[in-house]
Scaffold this active site. Structure first.
Site, mmCIF file in Angstrom:
data_model
loop_
_atom_site.group_PDB
_atom_site.id
_atom_site.type_symbol
_atom_site.label_atom_id
_atom_site.label_comp_id
_atom_site.label_asym_id
_atom_site.label_seq_id
_atom_site.Cartn_x
_atom_site.Cartn_y
_atom_site.Cartn_z
ATOM 1 N N SER A 259 71.345 106.698 36.541
ATOM 2 C CA SER A 259 70.027 106.668 37.181
ATOM 3 C C SER A 259 69.152 107.799 36.658
ATOM 4 O O SER A 259 69.629 108.736 36.018
ATOM 5 C CB SER A 259 70.185 106.813 38.698
ATOM 6 O OG SER A 259 70.478 108.165 38.998
ATOM 7 N N LYS A 260 67.864 107.695 36.999
ATOM 8 C CA LYS A 260 66.912 108.720 36.582
ATOM 9 C C LYS A 260 67.345 110.092 37.122
ATOM 10 O O LYS A 260 67.225 111.100 36.438
ATOM 11 C CB LYS A 260 65.523 108.363 37.115
ATOM 12 C CG LYS A 260 64.483 109.428 36.819
ATOM 13 C CD LYS A 260 63.106 108.986 37.245
ATOM 14 C CE LYS A 260 62.080 110.060 36.999
ATOM 15 N NZ LYS A 260 62.279 111.272 37.798
ATOM 16 N N ARG A 261 67.875 110.083 38.320
ATOM 17 C CA ARG A 261 68.280 111.348 38.927
ATOM 18 C C ARG A 261 69.378 112.055 38.117
ATOM 19 O O ARG A 261 69.397 113.266 38.006
ATOM 20 C CB ARG A 261 68.707 111.152 40.376
ATOM 21 C CG ARG A 261 67.661 111.768 41.309
ATOM 22 C CD ARG A 261 67.983 111.544 42.761
ATOM 23 N NE ARG A 261 68.110 110.109 43.021
ATOM 24 C CZ ARG A 261 69.122 109.576 43.700
ATOM 25 N NH1 ARG A 261 70.081 110.321 44.168
ATOM 26 N NH2 ARG A 261 69.164 108.272 43.912
#
Ligand code: GLU
Length: 511
Positions: free
Chosen positions: A266-268
């Site tokens: 994910s982007k995180r």
């Protein structure tokens, strides 16, 4: 059906920046199309108006372009099946939605969101989960339970309705997936999905996707694993329309996993571990930003190479491939079943490998603007030679300045560790003598300078490493770098002598 022309599509929804997993899906479709002499389509699936994000479509187009993924037909280029944006194909879907109702494969449902929520809560309070399926469809206000004239009245007076698929009861759906083999699902586990909504007169993903894949003559659907649960419905929709004979073959790609292998990338994860998960820098309409591979200094070839190997293996040892080589080698049989763990270190390694393979001229052209920004004027052929000398030590072009600044300017300081190690005893005097030798070396080039200095060191039986490192320290300011005499030739006699003399006056011999 094996004679069929290969036609594949990338069908993203414009809901934000295109994740690198999406780029990988596009890439596999593209490689498959090119390998098989087929067409690669780009269709924008924007029927979920609530999730539409302005700018996302252009971002998708720009990303594919940057990667070198060429679209044969689609939103950006047009084609015989235009329009390729689903929001512009409303009439088409309406016609097919009605067809399903007429054939008894779908029905109108009039329950409101509130009624459904209440029903769900009631089921939950009894410890059951609510599913809109064969058990309830005739008990709720649907065209299966209401009289025909009541249905007409409700539609005519503008009640909100949806069209739902009438999932067949008690049937095993047998499907084939090119990655996973045979997959079977019993229809008792499936619900009656919404296909069309009166609220916005738009189809849902399932209906629009099947209708378009059929009309656009798609031969293979290659998409992410998250769509596998939709496959039974898609099979049944093809059957309902009478299109089973020409339905595409399906391949569901494994997930891209976090570096620790625990869950979807994910982007995180990118923010946390300091790597991009998007191809290009992105600014959302609300001002949120995300870094991109392009802006982080990756070459598109390296990005594409890395993505290609995240989920597919070429079956050979080689790891570095051009797009053309990937096209020649690609096959769905070599796509893995299990998720692929993303490794940011490996991403950098791919970039370094592709950087090394670039010509010195190409790198020089990329480095020149950086030099100009720093106010350094240097002729292209000199920069080209410098690039050739340093490229093996770089991962990004942005590393070049640190690796080569001493070619353009005398060192401002001298690496302390190297001073302590080498600038002692007779070494400064030896460097002074080398300056004298270089003063009359003719011609002043790599070969002659090297020979002169080496011959002297050997004839005096001096410690080669100590002397050469002292010389390097005086000229470059540090103890690492490419060949000493390449540096000397490139900066020239005068500059070399000036630097040595300067070093002799400013470097203090440590106590
Ligand atoms: N619009 C879907 C997506 O955003 C496409 C899925 C498919 O390829 O069928 O991924």
């Amino acid at each position: 059906m094996s004679e069929r022309k290969v036609r594949v599509r990338f069908a993203p929804s414009p809901t934000g920046a295109l994740h690198m997993g999406g780029v990988r899906t596009a890439l596999y479709n593209y490689l498959f199309a090119r390998k098989n002499g087929g067409d690669f389509l780009l269709r924008i699936e924007d029927t979920d108006s609530g999730r539409f994000v302005p700018g996302a479509e252009q971002y998708i187009i720009d990303s594919l372009k940057w990667c070198g993924i060429e679209v044969d037909e689609g939103v950006s280029v047009g084609g015989p099946h235009a329009p390729y944006r689903q929001s512009e194909r409303r009439e088409i879907y309406w016609k097919y939605a009605q067809e399903l109702v007429e054939k008894g494969w779908a029905y109108y449902a009039f329950d409101t969101a509130e009624e459904l929520a209440a029903l769900r809560a009631e089921y939950e309070s009894q410890g059951k989960t609510f599913a809109y399926n064969y058990e309830v469809r005739e008990k709720l206000p649907t065209s299966l339970s209401l009289a025909a004239d009541e249905v007409e009245t409700r539609i005519a007076r503008g009640d909100i309705w949806v069209i739902r698929f009438k999932m067949p009861e008690n049937e095993t759906v047998r499907m084939n997936d090119l990655v996973r083999g045979e997959v079977t699902v019993h229809t008792s586990t499936l619900d009656d999905k919404v296909l069309y909504k009166s609220a916005d007169r738009l189809p849902t993903y399932h209906l629009a996707n099947i209708v378009d894949d059929h009309l656009m003559e798609i031969s293979h659907v290659i998409r992410g694993e998250e769509w596998l649960p939709s496959l039974p419905l898609h099979y049944l929709l093809y059957r309902a329309f009478g299109w089973s004979d020409t339905q595409p073959l399906f391949a569901h790609l494994p997930l891209l996993l976090k570096p620790d292998g625990k869950g979807k990338l994910s982007k995180r994860d990118g923010d946390k571990l300091g790597f991009p998960v998007f191809p290009l820098y992105w600014v959302s309409p609300t001002g949120e930003t995300a870094r991109g591979y392009r802006e982080d200094g990756y070459f598109p070839e390296a990005f594409v190479n890395m993505l290609a190997l995240l989920g597919w293996n070429p079956g050979i040892e080689q790891e570095i491939f051009s797009m053309q080589e990937l096209i020649e080698l690609f096959s769905i049989e070599h796509v893995g079943k299990s998720g692929s763990r993303f490794n940011p270190e490996k991403a950098r390694w791919f970039n370094a490998q592709h950087l090394k393979r670039k010509s010195d001229r190409e790198l020089a052209e990329l480095f020149l603007p950086e030099l100009q920004k720093r106010g350094v004027e240097a002729p292209l052929d000199k920069v080209e030679r410098i690039c050739g000398l340093i490229k093996d030590r770089a991962t990004f072009v942005s590393d070049f300045w640190d690796l080569s600044s001493y070619f353009f300017a005398a060192p401002q300081e001298y690496e302390e560790k190297a001073v302590r190690k080498f600038w002692k005893g007779e070494n400064p005097a030896r460097v002074a003598h080398i300056a004298e030798l270089l003063e009359c070396t003719e011609p002043f080039d790599v070969r002659r300078a090297e020979q002169t200095v080496h011959d002297w060191i050997v004839s005096e039986s001096l410690p080669m490493g100590q002397v050469m490192n002292s010389l390097r320290l005086a000229v470059v300011g540090r103890s690492m770098g490419p060949g000493m005499f390449d540096i000397i030739e490139l900066i020239g006699r005068e500059e070399t002598l000036r630097r040595i003399r300067h070093a002799l006056t400013v470097i203090k011999i440590p106590e």
